[in-house]
Design a protein around this motif. Structure first.
Motif, PDB file in Angstrom:
ATOM      1  N   THR A 147      19.794  -6.484 -27.100  1.00  0.00           N
ATOM      2  CA  THR A 147      19.462  -6.548 -25.677  1.00  0.00           C
ATOM      3  C   THR A 147      18.909  -5.234 -25.141  1.00  0.00           C
ATOM      4  O   THR A 147      18.480  -5.178 -23.996  1.00  0.00           O
ATOM      5  CB  THR A 147      20.710  -6.915 -24.853  1.00  0.00           C
ATOM      6  N   CYS A 148      18.912  -4.201 -25.953  1.00  0.00           N
ATOM      7  CA  CYS A 148      18.452  -2.884 -25.497  1.00  0.00           C
ATOM      8  C   CYS A 148      16.935  -2.821 -25.551  1.00  0.00           C
ATOM      9  O   CYS A 148      16.314  -3.188 -26.551  1.00  0.00           O
ATOM     10  CB  CYS A 148      19.059  -1.799 -26.386  1.00  0.00           C
ATOM     11  N   ASP A 149      16.329  -2.314 -24.478  1.00  0.00           N
ATOM     12  CA  ASP A 149      14.868  -2.231 -24.421  1.00  0.00           C
ATOM     13  C   ASP A 149      14.282  -1.254 -25.423  1.00  0.00           C
ATOM     14  O   ASP A 149      13.079  -1.278 -25.679  1.00  0.00           O
ATOM     15  CB  ASP A 149      14.423  -1.813 -23.013  1.00  0.00           C
ATOM     16  N   LYS A 150      15.106  -0.398 -25.975  1.00  0.00           N
ATOM     17  CA  LYS A 150      14.605   0.563 -26.953  1.00  0.00           C
ATOM     18  C   LYS A 150      14.515  -0.045 -28.348  1.00  0.00           C
ATOM     19  O   LYS A 150      13.972   0.582 -29.271  1.00  0.00           O
ATOM     20  CB  LYS A 150      15.526   1.784 -26.982  1.00  0.00           C
ATOM     21  N   GLY A 151      15.049  -1.261 -28.516  1.00  0.00           N
ATOM     22  CA  GLY A 151      15.018  -1.916 -29.809  1.00  0.00           C
ATOM     23  C   GLY A 151      13.610  -2.006 -30.361  1.00  0.00           C
ATOM     24  O   GLY A 151      12.683  -2.420 -29.675  1.00  0.00           O
ATOM     25  N   GLY A 152      13.454  -1.641 -31.610  1.00  0.00           N
ATOM     26  CA  GLY A 152      12.142  -1.671 -32.243  1.00  0.00           C
ATOM     27  C   GLY A 152      11.439  -0.337 -32.238  1.00  0.00           C
ATOM     28  O   GLY A 152      10.478  -0.133 -32.982  1.00  0.00           O
ATOM     29  N   GLU A 153      11.898   0.592 -31.401  1.00  0.00           N
ATOM     30  CA  GLU A 153      11.301   1.925 -31.377  1.00  0.00           C
ATOM     31  C   GLU A 153      12.366   2.988 -31.100  1.00  0.00           C
ATOM     32  O   GLU A 153      12.081   4.046 -30.545  1.00  0.00           O
ATOM     33  CB  GLU A 153      10.183   2.005 -30.327  1.00  0.00           C
ATOM     34  N   CYS A 154      13.594   2.683 -31.479  1.00  0.00           N
ATOM     35  CA  CYS A 154      14.734   3.563 -31.238  1.00  0.00           C
ATOM     36  C   CYS A 154      14.944   4.494 -32.419  1.00  0.00           C
ATOM     37  O   CYS A 154      15.101   4.045 -33.556  1.00  0.00           O
ATOM     38  CB  CYS A 154      15.983   2.728 -30.984  1.00  0.00           C
TER      39      CYS A 154
END
Length: 854
Positions: free
Chosen positions: A115-122
């Protein structure tokens, strides 16, 4: 210039060290960190807290390396390479150290990647997969950051108009706090408490709303800081990327759009680091300005005035009407009765097509791109033109030992250059001076801020010259020649006239004479002045007296995304001689009709001598500094055509309105203020039936049976021939007369008014960007604390502002930097007719202020 004082620069010898990384020997300048050396060699070392534009602090420990003869692992970001050092970046000990760091960071980190918006580029997510464990040895409830008794799935806390903080995701790398302080000079975000209860948060009682706040979200390596612009809209892996540049500032900041092609929508803008231009930082107006593209207020179809009201029409009908009416007015009354005004944020193709259409198809020289200035210069060789046509290189700011900012609040006008100067202060420590008619935010980085009396710009510069003469800092023959051309003739008189102490003038004059490599920036306070040529003449005198042009860069910085391109392509009444000669050669003709600037065109309208007006991406009724004058002039037109993104005060009077494509909806080229040409492709396909400016203009030419170009390649060939011309003007070889005369004042209007852009807005379109409106959504008047106390005005108080030409009611804002009887008002909001307070006949607009009474 034979009489210029020359200086000799000393060439510093760069010391180097040679050492070994992972079996590879390398030589680097002394002072280089192990991390930077490794990265330069292509060796990847993971980091969280390190950033190339910030000073290293070694907070996260993720960049561990093993250095022989050192007993413990070392943080490579804060360890300087030394002669003979042997470094291992991938040993078993290093891997164990990195795993331990990851495990420590995940102790309280929530498992909310889905659910974190940083997922995929964290960075934490990526480095956990690369260096961490696939399970945890800790079994306990993770720390929460919500008030006791509040039930919430997420620990969301809004700390700014666009920023959401999730403190439980924070890994305390301090990048956000450090960049806010070091790079941006802001203190609205901080680290509070100590040890394992340290928290990042907004400063007590404040919001994180500074003009660079969006960088804090982008720089965060995890999902602790997110913004509402992007939050929960789309996953990053579902987007495509498109490279572009900023259309709201003149440095040409490089950006990346994250878009979804099927929806024809941009979801966010991020930086695209270009160290020669922007260092990877974005002003908020650049980051969120793209939202105008998707505004529901966009013009979506052509409009034609029928029976006094504008009604939707087809493109064919609207273009045919425009072509016919312009032809008829030209044939019946002469080409001089048709004029055109274009916005300087349009691409090269549109600017050039506009210029060629008006001059070759219509046959008029009533062409201009400057809709925001009074008493515009028409002489292409004027003193102001000399300053505006000097080369400037952004990256040279880094190398300067002296930086002078004259007549500019850089935060509002050139935010990236403000950050560049701040960077120079942090890393090379030059002397910095801020010189303005009022105190400005960007002076916070200056060694000395000098504030002269409003309307005495040239008196101040004359005072600098006299201060140099009095201290014997210039050639005696030059001093004698200069004294014949200026007034007053004594430093004491000049200091009294401009309101600056003689000692301060001497201090700056000495610094100018001693500098070996200087940057002298000239801003909008000069450009907007009715006396711009007089001020420019005084600056030319200063340059000649001290030989400043031989020891660095002195230049006016253009304000808009393609102001320089507009000049280089001749889209103004009197192009430079070389440009006019080239145009005559390309076109095999050049009109002989009168050259009319925006001012002169408006005067001609009032006299019923200019009957048709073509306006592209400009709103003079809102932006011209005399609303009454420009409105009365435009209302007298027989035929007005406006091409724009939105309905405006100017388009409301138009006979035909044509919907314009935004810069992100088509490819184009732009010239930044350092004369750098940057070409970008189409960001997204238009969602509405809109067209680029050059397509509209070339269609009008086709309807007149005068095709402008055989092909796109032919258009580009003509543009390239103009851009290849030498733009630089030579400095005057003699001193120019500069004798200031006192400004007339009126006791009824005691306060000087400065009108400009709010730090989160540019021009008249950005109030259509929702995120920027979240920062500032209405006009205001900004007063010093002393003046507010004197008038018994508090923050948010409704205030009536009156001049001899108009009045408006706005709310009050107390300034943290203004310290005299000068007030500031933004011009970016259509609801407040701020330019009604201005007069084109005055050098300084003056007002009176009172509390508004219901």
């Amino acid at each position: 210039m034979a009489d210029v004082v020359k200086t000799t620069e000393q060439v510093a010898v760069v010391k180097t060290v040679t050492f070994t990384i992972d079996g590879r020997t390398t030589t680097v300048p002394k002072g280089t960190t192990v991390l930077q050396a490794a990265l330069d060699m292509g060796i990847a070392i993971p980091t969280f807290c390190w950033h190339p534009k910030l000073k290293p602090v070694g907070a996260c420990r993720m960049c561990y390396v093993e250095i022989e003869r050192m007993p413990k692992l070392q943080v490579s970001c804060a360890t300087e390479a030394t002669e003979g050092m042997v470094v291992h970046t991938d040993s078993d000990q290093v891997k164990r150290g990195r795993k331990a760091v990851i495990e420590f960071l995940l102790t309280n980190h929530p498992l909310d990647c889905p659910t974190c918006d940083k997922g995929g580029e964290c960075d934490l997510q990526n480095l956990t997969f690369a260096h961490g464990f696939d399970d945890s040895r800790f079994e306990f409830y993770k720390r929460r950051h919500i008030p006791e008794g509040v039930k919430s799935t997420f620990d969301d806390l809004r700390i700014g108009p666009e920023i959401i903080l999730n403190r439980n995701r924070c890994i305390l790398c301090y990048k956000c706090v450090r960049s806010n302080k070091e790079a941006f000079g802001e203190y609205d975000l901080g680290a509070y408490e100590r040890g394992n209860i340290t928290e990042i948060n907004a400063a007590p009682g404040e919001l994180v709303d500074n003009p660079f706040s969006g960088n804090l979200v982008e720089i965060c390596p995890v999902g602790a800081l997110t913004n509402t612009d992007w939050r929960y809209k789309i996953r990053v892996w579902l987007t495509q990327q498109a490279q572009s540049i900023c259309n709201f500032t003149s440095s040409g900041t490089n950006i990346t759009f994250y878009k979804e092609d099927h929806q024809k929508k941009i979801f966010r803008t991020t930086s695209r680091r270009n160290d020669a231009i922007d260092d990877g930082w974005l002003a908020d107006v650049t980051r969120y300005g793209y939202q105008i593209v998707h505004s529901p207020d966009r013009l979506q179809t052509p409009l034609i005035k029928k029976n006094g009201k504008q009604a939707p029409a087809s493109w064919d009908e609207a273009l045919a009407l425009v072509a016919r009416k312009l032809r008829d007015i030209r044939d019946a009354r002469g080409a001089a009765c048709v004029g055109g005004l274009i916005g300087p944020n349009q691409d090269n193709a549109t600017l050039y097509s506009f210029n060629k259409y008006l001059r070759t198809v219509i046959g008029t020289n009533a062409v201009d791109f400057r809709s925001e200035y009074r008493s515009l210069p028409t002489d292409p060789q004027s003193p102001y033109a000399v300053l505006a046509m000097q080369p400037f290189t952004i990256a040279d700011i880094d190398l300067s030992d002296l930086i002078v900012v004259f007549g500019s609040d850089l935060v509002n006008e050139h935010p990236n250059e403000y950050l560049r100067i701040r960077k120079a202060r942090n890393f090379s420590n030059p002397k910095i001076y801020s010189v303005n008619a009022f105190a400005v935010k960007s002076a916070d980085v200056a060694d000395l801020e000098l504030t002269y009396a409003v309307g005495t710009d040239e008196a101040f510069v004359n005072g600098l010259c006299l201060a140099a003469i009095e201290q014997n800092l210039a050639d005696s023959q030059l001093c004698a020649q200069l004294k014949k051309s200026i007034a007053p003739l004594t430093l004491a008189e000049a200091a009294a006239l401009c309101g600056v102490a003689s000692t301060d003038l001497k201090h700056l004059a000495k610094a100018l004479s001693e500098s070996r490599k200087l940057t002298f920036v000239i801003g909008e306070q000069v450009t907007r002045s009715k006396q711009r040529d007089v001020i420019a003449a005084s600056l030319c005198n200063l340059v000649r007296l001290l030989g400043l042009n031989q020891r660095g860069q002195v230049a006016v910085l253009a304000q808009h995304a393609n102001s320089v391109g507009a000049e280089m392509l001749g889209a103004l009444p009197s192009p430079a001689t070389a440009v006019r000669t080239e145009l005559s050669s390309i076109w095999r003709s050049y009109p002989e009709s009168p050259t009319l600037s925006t001012d002169h065109m408006l005067e001609q309208m009032l006299r019923n001598e200019l009957d048709a007006f073509l306006v592209v991406a400009a709103n003079p009724i809102m932006m011209y500094p005399d609303r009454t004058f420009v409105t009365e002039a435009i209302e007298k037109l027989d035929f007005l055509v406006v091409c724009d993104l939105f309905e405006t005060e100017t388009s409301a009077l138009a006979d035909v309105v044509l919907p314009l494509a935004a810069w992100a909806e088509y490819g184009g080229a732009y010239v930044n203020f350092e004369w750098r040409v940057q070409t970008v492709g189409q960001g997204i396909k238009p969602r509405f039936d809109v067209r680029p400016g050059y397509v509209i203009i070339e269609a009008l030419a086709d309807l007149a049976d005068r095709r402008l170009f055989a092909s796109d390649a032919d258009r580009q060939k003509e543009i390239d021939s103009l851009l290849a011309l030498q733009r630089r003007l030579e400095w005057p070889d003699q001193f120019l007369e500069v004798k200031p005369s006192p400004e007339k004042t009126d006791k009824q209007y005691p306060y000087a008014l400065i009108v400009g852009d709010d730090p989160h807005h540019r021009g008249y379109v950005t109030e259509k960007a929702a995120s920027l409106v979240n920062f500032c959504g209405e006009a205001y008047i900004e007063l010093s604390r002393e003046l507010a106390e004197k008038l018994d005005i508090e923050v948010g108080t409704p205030v009536r502002v009156e001049s001899a030409t108009g009045k408006v009611v706005v709310t009050a804002k107390i300034s943290d930097h203004l310290d005299n009887d000068v007030v500031f008002m933004p011009r970016n909001f259509s609801a407040a007719k701020v330019n009604a307070l201005q007069s084109r006949s005055k050098r300084v607009d003056r007002i009176r202020i009172s509390k508004a009474v219901d």
